[in-house]
Design a protein around this motif. Structure first.
Motif, PDB file in Angstrom:
ATOM      1  N   LEU A  71       0.824  -1.210   0.000  1.00  0.00           N
ATOM      2  CA  LEU A  71       0.000   0.000   0.000  1.00  0.00           C
ATOM      3  C   LEU A  71       0.857   1.259   0.000  1.00  0.00           C
ATOM      4  CD1 LEU A  71      -2.895  -1.011   2.428  1.00  0.00           C
ATOM      5  CD2 LEU A  71      -2.982  -0.829  -0.065  1.00  0.00           C
ATOM      6  N   VAL A  72       1.885   1.298   0.844  1.00  0.00           N
ATOM      7  CA  VAL A  72       2.756   2.476   0.924  1.00  0.00           C
ATOM      8  C   VAL A  72       3.465   2.703  -0.411  1.00  0.00           C
ATOM      9  CG1 VAL A  72       4.834   3.432   2.005  1.00  0.00           C
ATOM     10  CG2 VAL A  72       3.047   2.403   3.427  1.00  0.00           C
ATOM     11  N   ALA A  73       4.044   1.649  -0.985  1.00  0.00           N
ATOM     12  CA  ALA A  73       4.741   1.801  -2.273  1.00  0.00           C
ATOM     13  C   ALA A  73       3.757   2.245  -3.362  1.00  0.00           C
ATOM     14  CB  ALA A  73       5.403   0.481  -2.665  1.00  0.00           C
ATOM     15  N   GLY A  74       2.560   1.686  -3.361  1.00  0.00           N
ATOM     16  CA  GLY A  74       1.554   2.074  -4.350  1.00  0.00           C
ATOM     17  C   GLY A  74       1.105   3.506  -4.187  1.00  0.00           C
ATOM     18  N   MET A  75       0.939   3.950  -2.939  1.00  0.00           N
ATOM     19  CA  MET A  75       0.532   5.346  -2.703  1.00  0.00           C
ATOM     20  C   MET A  75       1.615   6.307  -3.146  1.00  0.00           C
ATOM     21  SD  MET A  75      -1.703   5.342   0.833  1.00  0.00           S
ATOM     22  CE  MET A  75      -0.576   4.404   1.836  1.00  0.00           C
ATOM     23  N   ILE A  76       2.863   5.985  -2.869  1.00  0.00           N
ATOM     24  CA  ILE A  76       3.974   6.845  -3.304  1.00  0.00           C
ATOM     25  C   ILE A  76       3.974   6.958  -4.830  1.00  0.00           C
ATOM     26  CG2 ILE A  76       6.499   6.978  -3.470  1.00  0.00           C
ATOM     27  CD1 ILE A  76       6.536   5.810  -0.562  1.00  0.00           C
ATOM     28  N   ARG A  77       3.788   5.815  -5.513  1.00  0.00           N
ATOM     29  CA  ARG A  77       3.756   5.830  -6.984  1.00  0.00           C
ATOM     30  C   ARG A  77       2.580   6.662  -7.486  1.00  0.00           C
ATOM     31  NH1 ARG A  77       1.076   3.499 -11.054  1.00  0.00           N
ATOM     32  NH2 ARG A  77      -0.140   2.136  -9.719  1.00  0.00           N
ATOM     33  N   LEU A  78       1.397   6.448  -6.919  1.00  0.00           N
ATOM     34  CA  LEU A  78       0.219   7.195  -7.378  1.00  0.00           C
ATOM     35  C   LEU A  78       0.355   8.696  -7.107  1.00  0.00           C
ATOM     36  CD1 LEU A  78      -2.633   4.731  -6.386  1.00  0.00           C
ATOM     37  CD2 LEU A  78      -1.968   5.396  -8.708  1.00  0.00           C
ATOM     38  N   LEU A  79       0.928   9.059  -5.975  1.00  0.00           N
ATOM     39  CA  LEU A  79       1.108  10.481  -5.674  1.00  0.00           C
ATOM     40  C   LEU A  79       2.114  11.121  -6.635  1.00  0.00           C
ATOM     41  CD1 LEU A  79       1.038  10.367  -1.779  1.00  0.00           C
ATOM     42  CD2 LEU A  79      -0.700  11.362  -3.302  1.00  0.00           C
ATOM     43  N   ALA A  80       3.086  10.337  -7.087  1.00  0.00           N
ATOM     44  CA  ALA A  80       4.101  10.856  -8.005  1.00  0.00           C
ATOM     45  C   ALA A  80       3.622  10.872  -9.461  1.00  0.00           C
ATOM     46  CB  ALA A  80       5.377  10.018  -7.892  1.00  0.00           C
TER      47      ALA A  80
END
Length: 145
Positions: A71-80
């Motif tokens: 979830l954390v890695a996915g959120m970082i990717r989506l925010l970027a």
């Protein structure tokens, strides 16, 4: 706050968080309502693979996992990547409109009722509707007798 104001509050939201941890007493019985607000406003959803989430979401329509690191890695990717967020939100909103609106529900009810009408003989429908007396029942007695 009114529901309209509640929905407006999502206008500046980049990701909608909807984690469900079934073993945590706080989240037991949580509804899909907050997710509906995100879907209505085109906000990508980040959720756990629990409750009703897997019945609606897939990898194209949400970031869904029970693994915190995923979830954390996915959120970082989506925010970027605003384009990836927009694409996910677009897919989720299309599914929302296809599956969860009043119109979509009415279409499913109409299809079910249509199948019933096709399967049941006309005489049975007349009996069910009260157009003819039901078999095996006495006629109603006048009031007072």
């Amino acid at each position: 706050m009114s529901y309209g104001d509640y929905l407006k509050s999502f206008e500046d939201v980049a990701l909608g968080l909807a984690p469900l941890l079934p073993d945590a007493p706080f989240v037991r019985g949580k509804s899909f309502g907050k997710v509906l607000g995100y879907l209505e406003r085109g906000v990508p959803v980040v959720c756990s693979d629990a409750g009703e989430h897997p019945a609606f979401f897939d990898p194209d329509t949400a970031l869904m996992s029970n693994d915190e690191d995923v979830l954390v890695a996915g959120m970082i990717r989506l925010l970027a990547e605003p384009g990836a967020r927009a694409e996910m939100a677009r897919h989720a909103r299309a599914r929302f409109l296809d599956c969860l609106t009043s119109h979509a529900a009415a279409e499913r009810v109409a299809k079910t009722l249509g199948a019933l009408v096709q399967a049941m003989p006309l005489a049975d429908w007349r009996e069910m509707s009260g157009m003819v007396p039901r078999r095996g029942l006495e006629p109603p007695r006048p009031y007072g007798h």
